[in-house]
Enzyme design. Structure first.
Site, PDB file in Angstrom:
ATOM      1  N   LYS A 180      12.905   4.287  -4.147  1.00 27.98           N
ATOM      2  CA  LYS A 180      12.608   4.981  -3.006  1.00 27.98           C
ATOM      3  C   LYS A 180      12.158   4.152  -1.673  1.00 27.98           C
ATOM      4  CE  LYS A 180      10.274   7.330  -0.766  1.00 27.98           C
ATOM      5  NZ  LYS A 180      10.237   7.282   0.468  1.00 27.98           N
ATOM      6  N   SER A 233      -0.202   2.844   1.627  1.00 30.22           N
ATOM      7  CA  SER A 233      -1.495   2.901   1.932  1.00 30.22           C
ATOM      8  C   SER A 233      -2.356   3.294   0.815  1.00 30.22           C
ATOM      9  CB  SER A 233      -1.523   4.078   2.850  1.00 30.22           C
ATOM     10  OG  SER A 233      -1.081   5.396   2.615  1.00 30.22           O
ATOM     11  N   CYS A 288       0.162  -5.933   5.297  1.00 30.62           N
ATOM     12  CA  CYS A 288      -0.997  -5.931   4.340  1.00 30.62           C
ATOM     13  C   CYS A 288      -1.965  -7.241   4.191  1.00 30.62           C
ATOM     14  CB  CYS A 288      -0.619  -5.271   3.154  1.00 30.62           C
ATOM     15  SG  CYS A 288       0.160  -6.761   2.187  1.00 30.62           S
ATOM     16  N   GLU A 388      -8.228   0.577   8.217  1.00 29.26           N
ATOM     17  CA  GLU A 388      -7.075  -0.168   8.179  1.00 29.26           C
ATOM     18  C   GLU A 388      -6.434   0.195   9.502  1.00 29.26           C
ATOM     19  OE1 GLU A 388      -4.052   0.127   5.223  1.00 29.26           O
ATOM     20  OE2 GLU A 388      -3.538  -1.904   5.454  1.00 29.26           O
TER      21      GLU A 388
HETATM   22  P1  NAD Z   1       2.508   4.671   3.330  1.00 28.62           P
HETATM   23  O1  NAD Z   1       1.720   4.976   2.183  1.00 28.62           O
HETATM   24  O2  NAD Z   1       2.667   6.070   4.175  1.00 28.62           O
HETATM   25  O3  NAD Z   1       4.035   5.132   2.616  1.00 28.62           O
HETATM   26  C1  NAD Z   1       4.508   4.217   1.456  1.00 28.62           C
HETATM   27  C2  NAD Z   1       5.563   5.077   0.514  1.00 28.62           C
HETATM   28  O4  NAD Z   1       5.028   6.052   0.139  1.00 28.62           O
HETATM   29  C3  NAD Z   1       6.720   5.201   1.305  1.00 28.62           C
HETATM   30  O5  NAD Z   1       7.859   5.266   0.730  1.00 28.62           O
HETATM   31  C4  NAD Z   1       6.519   6.880   1.809  1.00 28.62           C
HETATM   32  O6  NAD Z   1       7.646   7.635   1.856  1.00 28.62           O
HETATM   33  C5  NAD Z   1       5.836   7.344   0.629  1.00 28.62           C
HETATM   34  N1  NAD Z   1       5.020   8.262   0.718  1.00 28.62           N
HETATM   35  C6  NAD Z   1       3.944   8.537   2.002  1.00 28.62           C
HETATM   36  N2  NAD Z   1       3.344   9.378   1.746  1.00 28.62           N
HETATM   37  C7  NAD Z   1       3.420  10.041   0.455  1.00 28.62           C
HETATM   38  C8  NAD Z   1       2.694  10.826  -0.228  1.00 28.62           C
HETATM   39  N3  NAD Z   1       1.761  11.834   0.424  1.00 28.62           N
HETATM   40  N4  NAD Z   1       3.319  11.308  -1.686  1.00 28.62           N
HETATM   41  C9  NAD Z   1       4.275  10.404  -2.034  1.00 28.62           C
HETATM   42  N5  NAD Z   1       4.805   9.448  -1.418  1.00 28.62           N
HETATM   43  C10 NAD Z   1       4.249   9.241  -0.075  1.00 28.62           C
HETATM   44  O7  NAD Z   1       2.613   3.366   3.731  1.00 28.62           O
HETATM   45  P2  NAD Z   1       3.452   2.857   4.891  1.00 28.62           P
HETATM   46  O8  NAD Z   1       2.924   3.272   6.231  1.00 28.62           O
HETATM   47  O9  NAD Z   1       4.759   2.950   4.691  1.00 28.62           O
HETATM   48  O10 NAD Z   1       2.999   1.332   4.760  1.00 28.62           O
HETATM   49  C11 NAD Z   1       2.052   0.828   5.480  1.00 28.62           C
HETATM   50  C12 NAD Z   1       0.895   0.852   4.307  1.00 28.62           C
HETATM   51  O11 NAD Z   1       1.353  -0.091   3.221  1.00 28.62           O
HETATM   52  C13 NAD Z   1      -0.506  -0.115   4.660  1.00 28.62           C
HETATM   53  O12 NAD Z   1      -1.642   0.645   4.144  1.00 28.62           O
HETATM   54  C14 NAD Z   1      -0.439  -1.410   4.004  1.00 28.62           C
HETATM   55  O13 NAD Z   1      -1.557  -2.275   3.989  1.00 28.62           O
HETATM   56  C15 NAD Z   1       0.254  -1.193   2.896  1.00 28.62           C
HETATM   57  N6  NAD Z   1       0.819  -2.363   2.128  1.00 28.62           N
HETATM   58  C16 NAD Z   1       0.336  -2.746   1.234  1.00 28.62           C
HETATM   59  C17 NAD Z   1       0.987  -3.852   0.524  1.00 28.62           C
HETATM   60  C18 NAD Z   1       0.439  -4.662  -0.695  1.00 28.62           C
HETATM   61  O14 NAD Z   1       0.954  -5.469  -1.208  1.00 28.62           O
HETATM   62  N7  NAD Z   1      -0.822  -4.305  -1.043  1.00 28.62           N
HETATM   63  C19 NAD Z   1       2.118  -4.409   1.056  1.00 28.62           C
HETATM   64  C20 NAD Z   1       2.870  -3.623   2.147  1.00 28.62           C
HETATM   65  C21 NAD Z   1       2.132  -2.859   2.688  1.00 28.62           C
END
Ligand code: NAD
Length: 503
Positions: A180, A233, A288, A388
């Site tokens: 997804k 996140s 990240c 962040e």
């Molecule tokens: P996000 O949490 O908004 O979304 C990530 C995924 O979760 C997406 O596929 C999204 O559709 C889904 N999603 C969003 N809200 C949801 C909910 N309420 N319930 C279920 N699924 C949901 O993150 P983003 O904005 O796409 O990515 C950026 C974030 O990811 C930053 O916080 C970054 O630090 C983090 N990140 C972490 C790593 C790591 O390895 N720790 C790597 C890359 C990115």
């Protein structure tokens, strides 16, 4: 038009080895961040569409699981060759939807390829253990078997690499995988699906469901989905970990970050400034593992800020596909405005805005651009310290001592990555010993582990017990079985109701 072409109208699902047109009636917009225009629509899966993907995956799993290891590895090797041959095309898809520069996108593909290469050798990693003669005529051995249908939910900032972190090991270990992807840049997932199919991955072993929370919730609830890998996140990671484990699933949920770069008084200022600018503004800070805070000790702050400013002037901001640009736009208009809000608010919080990226002419264009910002005198408690920001904003925190700096880093709720810049090996070793983060760089600002180690932060940067990719990825996507075996020797057989023990 096929899904592999870059100009697409609707980004659909990929189920059972072919594009699956969504019937949910729900969809989102995929933007071109460099122009600020809509680029495509993306389908949002309904629970029934998720169920169809799970059913396809579950049906394909038994035959794939029974496929010899060498054949599975060979398939991954062919995929590696296809990705390698099509690096530029995949990178172009990334740039058009994410906005990162083409050079950065090529880097993403290269780091993803490392994970594919690791997976090609996974038959060796699946070797179990064997203990001969644990009792008379009794041998004990351990094997690792796939879980079944597993799912990965990925963030917008690495639309190819993070899925590869997951599916390379999952598939080669014999599982069926459902991706997804982020709804903000979903097209790379379909291109990778086509390449996996060309490589010989059987239909149903790699599926894509596009969408939002509805799709994620159904994947977590579905009884046939055995494991959830998540990257995104922290609030979402925490919620997904809690609900996946409540539903009896194995889960690794990687969250957000606030990565501190500690600069000691003896550091090479020039090298530290190069590293800070590269790690803070690369990919417009949407990594990240980006450095978002520089923590200085002693009198290093002023010369370091001067050196950083000098370098910031030369950072070329513009559309990622235009050669020479080093920093692209942010992912959406809302996100750009949110990031700009932290810069706007920093002065009122007591920090000093040294360079205001909002004044960069590029920030006034129709694309989602924001110039690079530098904020001095940042302290814990300020929003620009605590949150962040995930944009091109670098904060400088002036610490009085190493001990104060260390305490600040260790008290931060995030624990993804950190770095120390020093010429003193003893100080660096002490920091490595003391610091509460999962990944540490010594004069290396973005210490993303190579594919044969595993990736994962501490504290709220990872929920779960196993890190992602590498050996821990193999462990995550397999379960251990221990067999105790004896081949009949009628001469020694007798009834014995005592508890089995070594004889
Ligand atoms: P996000 O949490 O908004 O979304 C990530 C995924 O979760 C997406 O596929 C999204 O559709 C889904 N999603 C969003 N809200 C949801 C909910 N309420 N319930 C279920 N699924 C949901 O993150 P983003 O904005 O796409 O990515 C950026 C974030 O990811 C930053 O916080 C970054 O630090 C983090 N990140 C972490 C790593 C790591 O390895 N720790 C790597 C890359 C990115």
């Amino acid at each position: 038009m096929t899904a592999t072409e870059i100009e697409i109208a609707l980004v659909n699902h990929w189920i059972g080895g072919r594009p699956a047109e969504s019937k949910s009636g729900r969809r989102g917009i995929v933007w071109n961040p460099a122009t600020g225009e809509p680029r495509a629509h993306v389908a949002f899966a309904s629970p029934a569409e998720v169920d169809a993907a799970v059913a396809n995956a579950a049906a394909a799993f038994p035959a794939w699981r029974a496929t010899p290891l060498s054949r599975r590895a060979e398939t991954m090797f062919k995929f590696r060759e296809l990705v390698d041959a099509n690096r530029r095309k995949l990178a172009t898809i990334l740039t058009m939807e994410h906005g990162k520069t083409i050079a950065d996108a090529m880097g993403e593909v290269a780091r993803g390829l490392e994970n594919i290469e690791f997976a090609c050798g996974v038959p060796a990693l699946l070797k179990g253990g064997f203990s001969e003669q644990c009792s008379r005529g009794v041998d004990v051995y351990q094997i690792r078997q796939p879980l079944g249908v597993v799912a990965g939910i990925t963030p917008f900032n690495f639309p190819a690499m993070v899925p590869m972190w997951m599916f390379a090991n999952a598939i080669v270990c014999g599982n069926a995988f459902i991706l997804k992807p982020s709804e903000k840049d979903p097209s790379a997932s379909l291109y990778m699906a086509e390449l996996l199919q060309q490589a010989g991955v059987p239909d149903g072993i790699f599926n894509v469901v596009q969408g939002d929370r509805t799709a994620v919730d159904r994947l977590i609830e579905h009884p046939d989905v055995k494991a959830i890998s998540f990257v995104g996140s922290t609030p979402v990671a925490r919620a997904i970990y809690e609900s996946a484990t409540r539903n009896g699933k194995r889960c690794q949920a990687l969250g957000g970050a606030k990565n501190h770069m500690l600069v000691l008084p003896d550091a090479d200022i020039s090298m530290a400034a190069d590293a800070a600018v590269s790690a803070a503004y690369g990919s417009a800070g949407e990594r990240c593992m980006a450095i978002s805070l520089v923590v200085t000790v002693g009198d290093v702050a002023d010369p370091l800020i001067e050196a950083i400013q000098a370098r910031m002037k030369n950072v070329k901001v513009g559309p990622g596909l235009e050669p020479g640009n080093e920093m692209g736009p942010l992912i959406t208009r809302e996100h750009r405005d949110r990031v700009a809000g932290y810069v706007a608010n920093a002065g009122a919080e007591g920090a000093t805005v040294v360079v205001d990226g909002r004044r960069d002419p590029v920030s006034r264009g129709p694309g989602f651009f924001l110039g690079a910002s530098l904020i001095d005198n940042v302290r814990p408690g300020m929003d620009c310290y605590n949150d962040e920001i995930f944009g091109p904003v670098l904060g400088v925190v002036r610490a009085g001592s190493y001990a104060e700096a260390l305490q600040m880093i260790n008290e931060n709720p995030y624990g993804n990555g950190t770095a120390i810049f020093t010429r003193d090996g003893g100080a660096a070793r002490q920091f490595q010993f003391d610091v509460d983060t999962g990944m540490v760089g010594i004069n290396v600002p973005i210490p993303v582990p190579v594919a044969y180690y595993s990736f994962g932060g501490w504290k709220t940067s990872l929920f779960g017990d196993l890190n992602m990719y590498g050996p821990e990825g193999v462990q995550f996507y397999t379960k251990s079985k221990v067999v105790t075996s004896r081949w009949p020797d009628p001469g020694t057989s007798k009834v014995d109701l005592g508890f089995p023990q070594v004889r």
